[in-house]
Design an enzyme around this catalytic site. Structure first.
Site, PDB file in Angstrom:
ATOM      1  CB  SER A 284       9.926   3.202   0.444  1.00 63.10           C
ATOM      2  OG  SER A 284       8.704   2.719   0.928  1.00 63.10           O
TER       3      SER A 284
ATOM      4  CE1 TYR B 276       9.632  -0.331  -4.474  1.00 63.18           C
ATOM      5  CE2 TYR B 276       8.541  -0.682  -2.360  1.00 63.18           C
ATOM      6  CZ  TYR B 276       9.035   0.177  -3.328  1.00 63.18           C
ATOM      7  OH  TYR B 276       8.965   1.525  -3.130  1.00 63.18           O
TER       8      TYR B 276
ATOM      9  CE  LYS C  47      12.572   2.057  -3.657  1.00 65.25           C
ATOM     10  NZ  LYS C  47      13.205   2.904  -4.664  1.00 65.25           N
TER      11      LYS C  47
HETATM   12  N1  UFG Z   1      -6.116  -0.468  -0.536  1.00 68.45           N
HETATM   13  C1  UFG Z   1      -7.424  -0.877  -0.655  1.00 68.45           C
HETATM   14  N2  UFG Z   1      -7.893  -1.193  -1.891  1.00 68.45           N
HETATM   15  C2  UFG Z   1      -7.128  -1.100  -3.011  1.00 68.45           C
HETATM   16  C3  UFG Z   1      -5.781  -0.658  -2.881  1.00 68.45           C
HETATM   17  C4  UFG Z   1      -5.312  -0.366  -1.616  1.00 68.45           C
HETATM   18  O1  UFG Z   1      -8.163  -0.988   0.331  1.00 68.45           O
HETATM   19  O2  UFG Z   1      -7.610  -1.414  -4.111  1.00 68.45           O
HETATM   20  C5  UFG Z   1      -5.602  -0.105   0.801  1.00 68.45           C
HETATM   21  C6  UFG Z   1      -4.439  -0.958   1.249  1.00 68.45           C
HETATM   22  O3  UFG Z   1      -4.906  -2.134   1.877  1.00 68.45           O
HETATM   23  C7  UFG Z   1      -3.715  -0.006   2.178  1.00 68.45           C
HETATM   24  C8  UFG Z   1      -3.994   1.385   1.587  1.00 68.45           C
HETATM   25  O4  UFG Z   1      -5.119   1.210   0.739  1.00 68.45           O
HETATM   26  O5  UFG Z   1      -4.279  -0.069   3.438  1.00 68.45           O
HETATM   27  C9  UFG Z   1      -2.849   1.933   0.762  1.00 68.45           C
HETATM   28  O6  UFG Z   1      -2.461   0.945  -0.165  1.00 68.45           O
HETATM   29  P1  UFG Z   1      -1.467   1.251  -1.372  1.00 68.45           P
HETATM   30  O7  UFG Z   1      -1.338  -0.009  -2.161  1.00 68.45           O
HETATM   31  O8  UFG Z   1      -1.909   2.481  -2.092  1.00 68.45           O
HETATM   32  O9  UFG Z   1      -0.117   1.624  -0.642  1.00 68.45           O
HETATM   33  P2  UFG Z   1       0.762   0.760   0.377  1.00 68.45           P
HETATM   34  O10 UFG Z   1       0.773   1.528   1.651  1.00 68.45           O
HETATM   35  O11 UFG Z   1       0.353  -0.627   0.439  1.00 68.45           O
HETATM   36  O12 UFG Z   1       2.135   0.781  -0.383  1.00 68.45           O
HETATM   37  C10 UFG Z   1       2.905   1.951  -0.408  1.00 68.45           C
HETATM   38  C11 UFG Z   1       3.736   1.988  -1.684  1.00 68.45           C
HETATM   39  C12 UFG Z   1       4.751   0.883  -1.716  1.00 68.45           C
HETATM   40  C13 UFG Z   1       5.536   0.848  -0.442  1.00 68.45           C
HETATM   41  C14 UFG Z   1       4.628   0.819   0.762  1.00 68.45           C
HETATM   42  C15 UFG Z   1       5.407   0.958   2.013  1.00 68.45           C
HETATM   43  O13 UFG Z   1       2.897   1.893  -2.821  1.00 68.45           O
HETATM   44  O14 UFG Z   1       5.627   1.139  -2.792  1.00 68.45           O
HETATM   45  O15 UFG Z   1       3.725   1.911   0.699  1.00 68.45           O
HETATM   46  O16 UFG Z   1       4.630   0.818   3.125  1.00 68.45           O
HETATM   47  F1  UFG Z   1       6.292  -0.268  -0.383  1.00 68.45           F
END
Ligand code: UFG
Length: 340
Positions: free
Chosen positions: A124, A149, A153
């Protein structure tokens, strides 16, 4: 035969489809803790071929060894099986270390015992944390993990690296995924989050179909053009194809060293607000959303430099954000229709 652990899951199932389309024989091992058995039927519907399926928990070393004993023609493994909820990993770190590290070790011990050499690992972009310089290349320094988590990785990559040094016959490729989204164009397989989604796109599609009343956008005061966070959203079918390319690279001995790692993203940074606006536009849906405060642990912005994967692996993301968000909505609607 290619063993895909976690092959009934989101990225696993899309990869199995691409492997079958490329004429590989596929064995899926999954404990169904975060996936459904019907996915196997769907894979058959899409490809006209049925992968072999075994329901096994890879934390069970004996069962893992019995599997390798039974299927003597495993040539390579794609190891997807892992728990992946960042928040849950903070609350229950031992579950994450036991699941993600324990299963990896059992699979690698079985590979050693039964002489299987080729391994593709789901890593990741979390290993980069918040980088100082963007886009991130494979040479960008890794940062200490922000969650158990993420740490699994990091540790898993270290295990592969150390083992590759000690065993010249072993060959591994770690694919550092950016943010996988979307679904198969058939609408037959896609992401199936357990309970309330924590990832952005499943939350968006569940809000559009009325399952959630409102999407929260976590922060609009970041140092980005529109103030919301930026990620590199990669279509899951494009991501699946990267695995097929990695498997072929290993089987054809085209790897440059026996532990390689690649960024698997589009190279484009997209903000949360851009995702929401594009989703509304291409799917002609109005989303109920509000801006709320920042989510703890979120990084501000990250996107991939993909030229190494493009030239060295010979892989490139092809699908547009528009078609990816159409596929996500198509899947959500199909899935809800089947549930009724
Ligand atoms: N977000 C929102 N509202 C929501 C969900 C997410 O605004 O309800 C935003 C988050 O703040 C972030 C973006 O959307 O800015 C993406 O969020 P995600 O949760 O979809 O993904 P992340 O980038 O946080 O996480 C992903 C993977 C993880 C991994 C991570 C590494 O899901 O497994 O990238 O950076 F660890």
């Amino acid at each position: 035969m290619i063993l895909t652990t976690g092959g009934a899951g989101y990225i696993g199932s899309h990869t199995v489809v691409e492997l079958l389309n490329a004429n590989f024989e596929v064995l899926i091992v999954d404990d169904l803790s975060n996936s459904k058995k019907e996915v196997i039927d769907r894979i058959e519907q899409i490809t006209g071929k049925r992968p072999i399926f075994q329901q096994i928990d890879l934390k069970d070393k004996q069962k893992t060894f019995e599997l390798f004993q039974k299927y003597k023609n495993i040539e390579a493994i794609i190891h997807f099986a892992a728990s992946k909820a960042v928040g849950e990993s903070v609350e229950n770190p031992l579950k994450y270390y036991e699941n993600n590290i324990g299963s990896l070790l059992n699979v690698m011990l079985a590979m050693k015992e039964f002489g299987v050499a080729n391994f593709v690992f789901s890593s990741s972009c979390t290993v980069y944390g918040q980088p100082e310089k963007l886009p991130v290349t494979e040479q960008t320094e890794k940062k200490p993990a922000e969650s158990p988590y993420g740490n699994t990785k990091m540790i898993s990559e270290d295990i592969l690296k150390d083992y590759a040094v000690a065993n010249k016959n072993f060959k591994a490729i770690a694919l550092r995924y950016f943010n996988p989204i979307g679904a198969h164009p058939s609408g037959l397989i896609g992401e199936l989050p357990n309970g309330v989604p924590t990832n952005l796109v499943p939350y968006v599609t569940q809000t559009a179909c009325g399952l959630r009343s409102k999407l929260s956008i976590f922060g609009n005061d970041y140092n980005t053009p529109d103030g919301s966070c930026i990620r590199d959203y990669i279509n899951v079918v494009d991501l699946a194809e990267a695995h097929v390319v990695a498997i072929k690279r290993l089987l054809e001995c085209k790897n440059k060293s026996n532990f390689e790692f690649f960024n698997i993203g589009t190279g484009e940074g997209v903000s949360v607000l851009e995702i929401v606006n594009t989703f509304e536009k291409v799917n002609k849906q109005k989303l109920n959303y509000e801006i709320v405060s920042r989510r703890a642990g979120d990084i501000e912005k990250i996107w991939a430099e993909t030229s190494y994967a493009n030239t060295e692996l010979g892989w490139k993301a092809k699908k547009s954000l528009n078609e990816t968000l159409i596929s996500a909505w198509n899947w959500e609607q199909n899935y809800r229709a089947i549930q009724k």
